[in-house]
Design an enzyme around this catalytic site. Structure first.
Site, short mmCIF file in Angstrom:
data_model
loop_
_atom_site.label_atom_id
_atom_site.label_comp_id
_atom_site.label_asym_id
_atom_site.label_seq_id
_atom_site.Cartn_x
_atom_site.Cartn_y
_atom_site.Cartn_z
N GLY A 143 0.88 -1.36 0.00
CA GLY A 143 0.02 -0.05 -0.09
C GLY A 143 0.96 1.26 0.05
N CYS A 144 0.27 2.52 -0.42
CA CYS A 144 1.21 3.47 -0.34
C CYS A 144 1.56 4.12 0.74
CB CYS A 144 0.24 4.65 -1.10
SG CYS A 144 -1.25 5.08 -0.63
N TYR A 145 0.63 4.11 1.79
CA TYR A 145 1.01 4.58 3.19
C TYR A 145 2.41 3.55 3.57
CZ TYR A 145 -2.86 7.93 3.77
OH TYR A 145 -3.60 8.91 3.63
N ALA B 91 5.48 4.57 2.45
CA ALA B 91 6.09 5.60 3.02
C ALA B 91 6.33 5.49 4.42
CB ALA B 91 5.19 6.79 2.99
#
Lengths: 342, 342, 342, 342
Positions: free
Chosen positions: C145-147, C150
């Site tokens: 996932g994107c979060y 990061a």
């Protein structure tokens, strides 16, 4: 407070802005609030910025709910106002923010809206020649479209004074709230942020005949209008760049003087000092219209740029300004004369 | 890689975009990078998005630093290119992103820029009639301004085909990077976000004579240009709304066909399918120009809207495209043909 | 080009970004493109920024269409990947951008997604300890996932080195494209521009268990994660502010050195020089992860801030990076190492 | 109107917002307006949104100009207030929007501001325990910083009630107006639009000791604060995500009840209904503080998110609210209780 107002269509952007302004209006109280598919839901959920009204629940839009008010603001989809207005009785001030009663030409109406023409009401743009007078004591007001407000106020002084030939070319940028809360892909934040795009190009936008109607009336001859609206990455605001061919003899001085004179007594429409140009950020949330003019001698054209907040002066503020006149109140009552910047 | 390029003015937006594109260019290597007041500072600090060049330190902009390259891109303030170019020798390809060598008329140059005219170089807009040919084997290229790129490509087919009278009215919205990194109050984020404002109104913008020069050349007669630029709340992009009076006999079909034909072989300039309109978000970071046309029969005007990225096709991409031609490389080498969306 | 790729879900933001990157990938060609409700429509209409693919029409998403490719990228709604993958055969590299195969814990999966757990695939975050190795020669990849991308990259060095206690507090801002193209009122441009708002507060966001899984694996003990995502007024980008309690003995120097060492050989994840902080604008459209670290001695906490583009490194770029590894290509092939700024 | 107010620093964002609010205040008239380097310029040029004051010219900031007013609002750079206040006499209500008199600890002041400590004035955050009482009849008010307003109001109920351990982790996003009109490269529109970035990371922001001071007072013990501010792409607004460890026994119900009770009588600070979360767009231009709370049981933390307009409740509105109290006026006089949305 003696005057009591209902708002039909209180869950949309126009309805929400009417309520925001009414919360600051010292002479008008807030009565019934209605919605279509949102009836039964609270404003706390639908319009969380209207904190003082958070507990108010929307009633369905019908004659019973709206009865018994001194003023009824209609912020309904185009075509729905006539039936509601008819049921309200002649004594009630009905202020229609929809398009239904703006156009005088049934042919134009049917061509651009595709339904039978409902009629024509006094036009709620007091600054246009003749309009302020027609609003006194009326009980029906057709609030102008947001683009026609910005464009008509920008061009009427030049056309009324005969400084310009009747062929306007207008390109206007609008914030996205002008498109309402409709759930369309091109209105998603991901699509609009950082991007500009035109729409209704080539004369197809419904505000074109309304602009032409207003300008032709002040020019005393038919004004041809080329109008291109664009969607800009901002929630609110219209910046209208309006150009017309300068008639021989028009000078930068006569142009400026004509505008200064035409707008001298207007509380909201201001010709900016030379060197300053309007910006939509400057008029945000206010009933202001900022204008600046230039004569492009090489191109032989007058250029007028106007900035308005499409939801305030362009819709709800204009509605309230006209309602103030019809109710015999000072015209500026409850209307913000300063923008929210930055 | 055989070709080695220097970039003078590598700390600005134009210089940064040239470098971003060169990083993806398979045939051109990155040599010296120079700056004015930023000489001695690293790109890691000045242009942190150019991660692969983070350790490169800017040299001062002078002939010694720039010598020994096959190509030198100049992204300098207006007026500084001539001296640098002269020192570089005739064999070096000099690509000037400044205005110095764009205008053919010394009178126009002096009126709009206020300094002596440096001369005229082949114009780096290959899609304009005659331009592509003039770029082959040249060693000097004047990269067009961003607005002239957007407007000239939008209007040349109609004017070249005689469909339009030579009187253009153009309103264009630009992202803020078009104004560069200058520290001016009206360019602060607080001022520009959510706001639009015009500037250079009434014919005063320096790109006006450049647009007129391009359009007059294709029309074969002087084209009068009314040009109003506006600053839009987005970092990049130009949306140019361009209208010209339609000549008698012009039909929607002939208009569309003329554009389709004129642009049929262009790799970057695309007439969109009917019903779709350009948006600046769509061409972000690419060398694309998206166009759409309409005939407004009621107003008697042709309306063409174009979208470009002012820093890519409008500056650095256009520079690289022209440099590719001059170097004998395929014209599209290293240039993004797809935008970054959303 | 030997490798041929299909993209299932080509009309969404993730699918569009995969295609944008594939257009610049020298070793992978673009094969079948499929859509759900958008099957039958052209990319010219659905993804106008992908100009070179404008004439491609979406096929329906099914095994026949996707068969015969070397790689299949799945950009489908959560829960739809398992059936498609099963039909594709073991020899095809399947890269799933959905959540289906990310979590190892069936309990977590069922709690956060409410459907039966489909399984666990090698995790496509090569920079995490052990991940790069597991991606070589795999034929199944679960893209993070994107979060989690990061946050995991921000915190793993500190946790792996034992500098921090296993209790992370993370607040991350995401651009609106992270929410996809779903037509929801709170995603309208009018609502998101100029506004920030949290969602999934209190542990409810589906990326929470994925973050905890990643961090626990590197810490060698369970890491508790307090995660609050917020929606920011930008189309793309994640800025993750990640804090963990510093263990006794941790100094600013040891912290910095630990990160420098852990990331020394990474092509995309960069610890910025001291004094510079990441921004999402800097990494726009690139596969970069920018990091900076600080030790807040008064508060006893390590603070790490990371910036990624949620659609590039956070989804499509990460997918392609992992696919490159699985295909035996150089890991950076076709991936932008510089951001698009400004 | 009996009360007459001067504004020192009328050309900045804080000064402009004070004036916008005073224009709508029924009991306070606008007297002298002063500026530093902008003295001699008109508000029409400096603050064009304040149309009713367009002709007002800024006087220099000095004791003579400011004398003879009932209230003087100071919107000056940090460090300049003490000298001005001293010259004004004890009978004048001085409301300082700068930091000079906020901190009680001279050590903290000197560490974070680097100059000698000027003293401590009653703190203008009426909603904090004890503050409202201290503001009655005072003639000196220290207006809180914008971040301390958002964070202190978010966390004080939990800490006062003993629901939380005294270790706060706060990440807050602010609009760019919080940085003022200073001409710095990173504040350019091109840099901030579409981008987020942190600053003052690791405890270095000057609002950290002010937050700790407020929270420690209500907790009755020292509260450790980890504070990370971030710059968000919006002109106004603060969204503060505040987390603290939940003490044993804290339940979702007790948490909600504690907040509901603590804020029950507050006119501007509202705990939203369950399921709704604050957004900065909702409170734009208003004196509202919107809050929502959650208990993250898995992480053992209380999460409170607050939204304020940094220039209104965060500066000018808070100043006016406190001034109303000191002047014996109803606390809400002239303060917008509804936001400007969308």
């Amino acid at each position: 407070m003696v005057v009591r107002a209902a708002v039909a269509g209180a869950s949309g952007y126009a309805g929400g802005e009417i309520l925001r302004l009414l919360l600051g209006h010292p002479e008008i109280g807030i009565g019934a609030l209605t919605g279509g598919s949102n009836a039964g839901r609270s404003l706390g959920e639908l319009q969380p910025h209207l904190a003082p009204l958070a507990d108010r629940v929307l009633a369905p839009t019908n004659a019973e709910t709206l009865a018994g008010h001194d003023v009824v603001f209609l912020a309904l989809p185009h075509g729905e106002s006539a039936a509601v207005a008819e049921a309200l009785g002649d004594g009630v001030l009905v202020v229609d923010c929809g398009a239904d009663f703006r156009l005088r030409s049934a042919v134009d109406w049917e061509r651009f809206y595709g339904t039978p023409h409902a009629g024509t009401w006094p036009y709620g743009l007091p600054e246009l020649p003749g309009c302020r007078e027609a609003l006194r004591d009326t009980r029906r007001i057709a609030v102008p479209g947001c683009y026609p407000t910005a464009v008509s106020l920008a061009l009427f002084p030049a056309l009324a004074a005969g400084l310009a030939a009747p062929e306007a070319v207008v390109v206007a940028a609008s914030g996205t709230s002008g498109a309402g809360k409709a759930l369309k892909p091109h209105l998603l934040g991901s699509e609009v942020m950082g991007s500009m795009t035109p729409y209704g190009v080539g004369g197809g936008h419904r505000h074109t005949p309304e602009i032409a109607q207003n300008l032709s009336a002040v020019a005393g001859e038919p004004v041809i209008v080329s109008f291109t609206p664009t969607l800009a990455p901002m929630p609110r605001g219209i910046l209208a760049t309006c150009t017309v061919p300068a008639r021989p003899g028009t000078t930068a001085e006569s142009l400026r003087e004509t505008y200064a004179k035409a707008l001298a007594d207007e509380p909201f429409v201001h010709l900016l000092p030379e060197g300053l140009w309007p910006s939509t950020g400057t008029v945000l949330g206010s009933n202001l219209v900022h204008l600046q003019v230039a004569l492009d001698e090489a191109a032989g054209r007058i250029v007028v740029v106007s900035a308005v907040d499409n939801l305030t002066k362009g819709t709800a503020g204009g509605a309230l300004q006209s309602a103030n006149i019809a109710l015999g109140l000072p015209e500026t009552t409850g209307l913000p004369g300063a923008g929210l910047a930055p």
